[in-house]
Motif scaffolding. Structure first.
Motif, PDB file in Angstrom:
ATOM      1  N   PHE A 105       0.897  -1.254  -0.256  1.00  0.00           N
ATOM      2  CA  PHE A 105       0.151   0.109   0.098  1.00  0.00           C
ATOM      3  C   PHE A 105       0.976   1.214  -0.260  1.00  0.00           C
ATOM      4  O   PHE A 105       1.834   1.333   0.697  1.00  0.00           O
ATOM      5  CB  PHE A 105      -0.818   0.180   1.284  1.00  0.00           C
ATOM      6  N   LEU A 106       0.601   2.190  -0.755  1.00  0.00           N
ATOM      7  CA  LEU A 106       1.236   3.393  -1.116  1.00  0.00           C
ATOM      8  C   LEU A 106       0.432   4.515  -0.386  1.00  0.00           C
ATOM      9  O   LEU A 106      -0.676   4.826  -0.880  1.00  0.00           O
ATOM     10  CB  LEU A 106       1.578   3.715  -2.487  1.00  0.00           C
ATOM     11  N   PHE A 107       1.070   5.231   0.394  1.00  0.00           N
ATOM     12  CA  PHE A 107       0.143   6.418   1.097  1.00  0.00           C
ATOM     13  C   PHE A 107       0.838   7.793   0.730  1.00  0.00           C
ATOM     14  O   PHE A 107       2.060   8.095   1.238  1.00  0.00           O
ATOM     15  CB  PHE A 107       0.288   6.208   2.570  1.00  0.00           C
ATOM     16  N   PHE A 108       0.265   8.486  -0.067  1.00  0.00           N
ATOM     17  CA  PHE A 108       0.696   9.746  -0.447  1.00  0.00           C
ATOM     18  C   PHE A 108      -0.262  10.851  -0.593  1.00  0.00           C
ATOM     19  O   PHE A 108      -1.770  10.676  -0.472  1.00  0.00           O
ATOM     20  CB  PHE A 108       1.276   9.596  -2.029  1.00  0.00           C
ATOM     21  N   ASP A 109      -0.050  12.081  -0.441  1.00  0.00           N
ATOM     22  CA  ASP A 109      -0.565  13.256  -0.283  1.00  0.00           C
ATOM     23  C   ASP A 109      -0.690  13.894  -1.739  1.00  0.00           C
ATOM     24  O   ASP A 109       0.149  13.633  -2.613  1.00  0.00           O
ATOM     25  CB  ASP A 109      -0.001  14.475   0.374  1.00  0.00           C
TER      26      ASP A 109
ATOM     27  N   SER B 195      -4.064   4.247 -11.968  1.00  0.00           N
ATOM     28  CA  SER B 195      -4.238   3.177 -12.910  1.00  0.00           C
ATOM     29  C   SER B 195      -3.059   2.132 -12.748  1.00  0.00           C
ATOM     30  O   SER B 195      -3.317   1.011 -13.027  1.00  0.00           O
ATOM     31  CB  SER B 195      -4.203   3.790 -14.334  1.00  0.00           C
ATOM     32  N   PHE B 196      -2.032   2.977 -12.432  1.00  0.00           N
ATOM     33  CA  PHE B 196      -0.518   1.793 -12.337  1.00  0.00           C
ATOM     34  C   PHE B 196      -0.649   1.307 -11.024  1.00  0.00           C
ATOM     35  O   PHE B 196      -0.601  -0.067 -10.935  1.00  0.00           O
ATOM     36  CB  PHE B 196       0.597   2.470 -12.529  1.00  0.00           C
ATOM     37  N   PHE B 197      -0.873   1.722 -10.074  1.00  0.00           N
ATOM     38  CA  PHE B 197      -0.873   1.259  -8.515  1.00  0.00           C
ATOM     39  C   PHE B 197      -2.324   1.015  -8.239  1.00  0.00           C
ATOM     40  O   PHE B 197      -2.981   1.832  -7.551  1.00  0.00           O
ATOM     41  CB  PHE B 197      -0.273   2.195  -7.638  1.00  0.00           C
ATOM     42  N   ASN B 198      -2.814  -0.117  -8.529  1.00  0.00           N
ATOM     43  CA  ASN B 198      -4.585  -0.288  -8.467  1.00  0.00           C
ATOM     44  C   ASN B 198      -4.712  -1.570  -7.743  1.00  0.00           C
ATOM     45  O   ASN B 198      -5.923  -2.009  -7.542  1.00  0.00           O
ATOM     46  CB  ASN B 198      -5.277  -0.276  -9.721  1.00  0.00           C
TER      47      ASN B 198
ATOM     48  N   ASN C 239      -0.575  -6.973  -6.661  1.00  0.00           N
ATOM     49  CA  ASN C 239       0.439  -6.716  -7.466  1.00  0.00           C
ATOM     50  C   ASN C 239       1.509  -5.664  -7.503  1.00  0.00           C
ATOM     51  O   ASN C 239       2.401  -5.823  -6.784  1.00  0.00           O
ATOM     52  CB  ASN C 239      -0.712  -6.481  -8.630  1.00  0.00           C
ATOM     53  N   LYS C 240       1.309  -4.664  -8.167  1.00  0.00           N
ATOM     54  CA  LYS C 240       2.138  -3.399  -7.963  1.00  0.00           C
ATOM     55  C   LYS C 240       2.175  -2.564  -6.890  1.00  0.00           C
ATOM     56  O   LYS C 240       3.031  -2.003  -6.582  1.00  0.00           O
ATOM     57  CB  LYS C 240       2.088  -2.589  -9.299  1.00  0.00           C
ATOM     58  N   GLY C 241       0.982  -2.803  -6.061  1.00  0.00           N
ATOM     59  CA  GLY C 241       0.598  -2.167  -5.006  1.00  0.00           C
ATOM     60  C   GLY C 241      -0.620  -1.205  -5.079  1.00  0.00           C
ATOM     61  O   GLY C 241      -1.138  -1.023  -6.503  1.00  0.00           O
ATOM     62  N   LYS C 242      -1.427  -0.696  -4.141  1.00  0.00           N
ATOM     63  CA  LYS C 242      -2.397   0.072  -4.185  1.00  0.00           C
ATOM     64  C   LYS C 242      -2.171   1.510  -3.682  1.00  0.00           C
ATOM     65  O   LYS C 242      -1.623   1.574  -2.461  1.00  0.00           O
ATOM     66  CB  LYS C 242      -3.493  -0.646  -3.572  1.00  0.00           C
ATOM     67  N   LEU C 243      -2.463   2.783  -4.379  1.00  0.00           N
ATOM     68  CA  LEU C 243      -1.956   3.890  -3.846  1.00  0.00           C
ATOM     69  C   LEU C 243      -3.284   4.466  -3.256  1.00  0.00           C
ATOM     70  O   LEU C 243      -4.466   4.536  -3.971  1.00  0.00           O
ATOM     71  CB  LEU C 243      -1.903   4.577  -5.124  1.00  0.00           C
TER      72      LEU C 243
ATOM     73  N   SER D  60      -9.746   4.068  -4.931  1.00  0.00           N
ATOM     74  CA  SER D  60      -9.060   5.097  -5.228  1.00  0.00           C
ATOM     75  C   SER D  60      -8.887   5.840  -6.492  1.00  0.00           C
ATOM     76  O   SER D  60      -8.942   7.049  -6.409  1.00  0.00           O
ATOM     77  CB  SER D  60      -7.440   4.785  -5.125  1.00  0.00           C
ATOM     78  N   LYS D  61      -9.230   5.085  -7.484  1.00  0.00           N
ATOM     79  CA  LYS D  61      -9.115   6.195  -8.819  1.00  0.00           C
ATOM     80  C   LYS D  61     -10.732   6.738  -8.910  1.00  0.00           C
ATOM     81  O   LYS D  61     -10.747   7.927  -9.521  1.00  0.00           O
ATOM     82  CB  LYS D  61      -9.159   5.138 -10.017  1.00  0.00           C
ATOM     83  N   THR D  62     -11.771   6.055  -8.898  1.00  0.00           N
ATOM     84  CA  THR D  62     -12.948   6.785  -8.519  1.00  0.00           C
ATOM     85  C   THR D  62     -13.176   7.808  -7.715  1.00  0.00           C
ATOM     86  O   THR D  62     -13.658   8.700  -8.054  1.00  0.00           O
ATOM     87  CB  THR D  62     -14.336   5.667  -8.345  1.00  0.00           C
ATOM     88  N   ILE D  63     -12.516   7.575  -6.494  1.00  0.00           N
ATOM     89  CA  ILE D  63     -12.378   9.001  -5.657  1.00  0.00           C
ATOM     90  C   ILE D  63     -11.814  10.153  -6.095  1.00  0.00           C
ATOM     91  O   ILE D  63     -12.386  11.149  -6.057  1.00  0.00           O
ATOM     92  CB  ILE D  63     -11.936   8.349  -3.969  1.00  0.00           C
ATOM     93  N   PHE D  64     -10.760   9.795  -6.781  1.00  0.00           N
ATOM     94  CA  PHE D  64     -10.122  10.935  -7.334  1.00  0.00           C
ATOM     95  C   PHE D  64     -10.694  11.714  -8.545  1.00  0.00           C
ATOM     96  O   PHE D  64     -10.738  12.735  -8.737  1.00  0.00           O
ATOM     97  CB  PHE D  64      -8.385  10.468  -7.870  1.00  0.00           C
TER      98      PHE D  64
END
Length: 274
Positions: A95-99, A124-127, A131-135, A223-227
């Motif tokens: 899990f990636l936590f960023f601002d 789209s990449f960190f989804n 796998n690659k991680g969830k942002l 995450s993507k829908t929220i953004f």
């Protein structure tokens, strides 16, 4: 036993404050009779736009492996890292936590477009955590976690707060959010001391604020829908965001929403912080 990796943006505060959610995760997993995977917290050290710049050449690659690339970046930046990262195959989830940190673009032409392009590509990449991680993104930044008082949820009404994302100091590039959040926070939510009740209130508040944005229960932790909803409803229209913390997002990603919130005729009141 597989490990979980948390990649957090900051070096000091984020590891301190995320520990509350790690403790809560452990407690609930044990109560449910599940094995508890160790969580390793690794600081990245700077903004999400630095991450975008450094991995932009990989964004179309299926063979990208997050932890080996992360190690290269950390070594290049001379940032201390956990020895556990050397054996990346022992991690089951990332899990990636960023601002959002949109003020990074405040002097640029078409700054809303710049924010959308970069964040949308990263989401789209960190989804996927396995796998690659969830942002998971904090809007506008980490201190969103502290923007809560118990009376923000009052019966069936929820008080949500908006922030102008390009609001910056006259001398310098840092946002005024670090000063302004204090007017919408109570003391118990400003400190990182663990309380199960506090965490569950923060999780419920995240769920309801997210529900206001996405308007359905299916996408509350997407995450993507929220953004995209932040962008369509607020960023592109008003250069604002609904204040939202990434840390409670992790909890509902693991445990779902049903244990925290029932849905009926919720009403929402929006208020700017100033």
């Amino acid at each position: 036993m597989s490990n979980i990796l948390f990649i957090v943006e900051g070096v000091k505060d984020e590891p301190r404050y995320i520990d509350q959610f790690i403790q809560y995760h452990k407690e609930v997993m044990e109560q449910n009779g599940n094995n508890v995977s160790p969580i390793i917290v690794q600081s990245y050290g700077t903004l999400i736009y630095d991450l975008y710049k450094r991995i932009s050449s990989y964004l179309e690659e299926d063979e990208f492996e997050t932890i080996p690339v992360l190690l290269e970046i950390l070594k290049d930046k001379s940032i201390e890292y956990s020895d556990e990262l050397e054996n990346h195959e022992q991690f089951s989830d990332i899990f990636l936590f960023f601002d959002l940190d949109a003020h990074y673009h405040y002097k640029q032409d078409k700054r809303n477009d710049q924010v959308y392009e970069k964040i949308n590509k990263l989401l789209s990449f960190f989804n996927e955590s396995t796998n690659k991680g969830k942002l998971l993104i904090s809007y506008p930044m980490f201190e969103a976690l502290k923007c809560f008082k118990d009376d923000f949820i009052n019966g069936s009404n929820v008080l949500c707060h908006l922030f102008d994302i390009y609001d910056v100091k006259k001398k310098g590039s840092s946002t005024t959010f670090k000063e302004k959040y204090k007017c919408v926070s109570s003391e118990s939510y400003k400190i990182p001391d663990y309380s199960k009740e506090k965490i569950e209130k923060l999780v419920q508040y995240f769920i309801l604020c997210s529900f206001y944005l996405v308007e359905n229960t299916t996408d509350i932790s997407n995450s993507k829908t929220i953004f995209i909803k932040q962008y369509e409803k607020l960023i592109n229209q008003r250069e604002q965001v609904l204040i939202l913390s990434a840390f409670p997002h992790f909890i509902i990603d693991i445990f779902g929403i049903n244990r925290y919130c029932e849905f009926w005729n919720w009403s929402f009141t929006l208020k700017n912080i100033s």
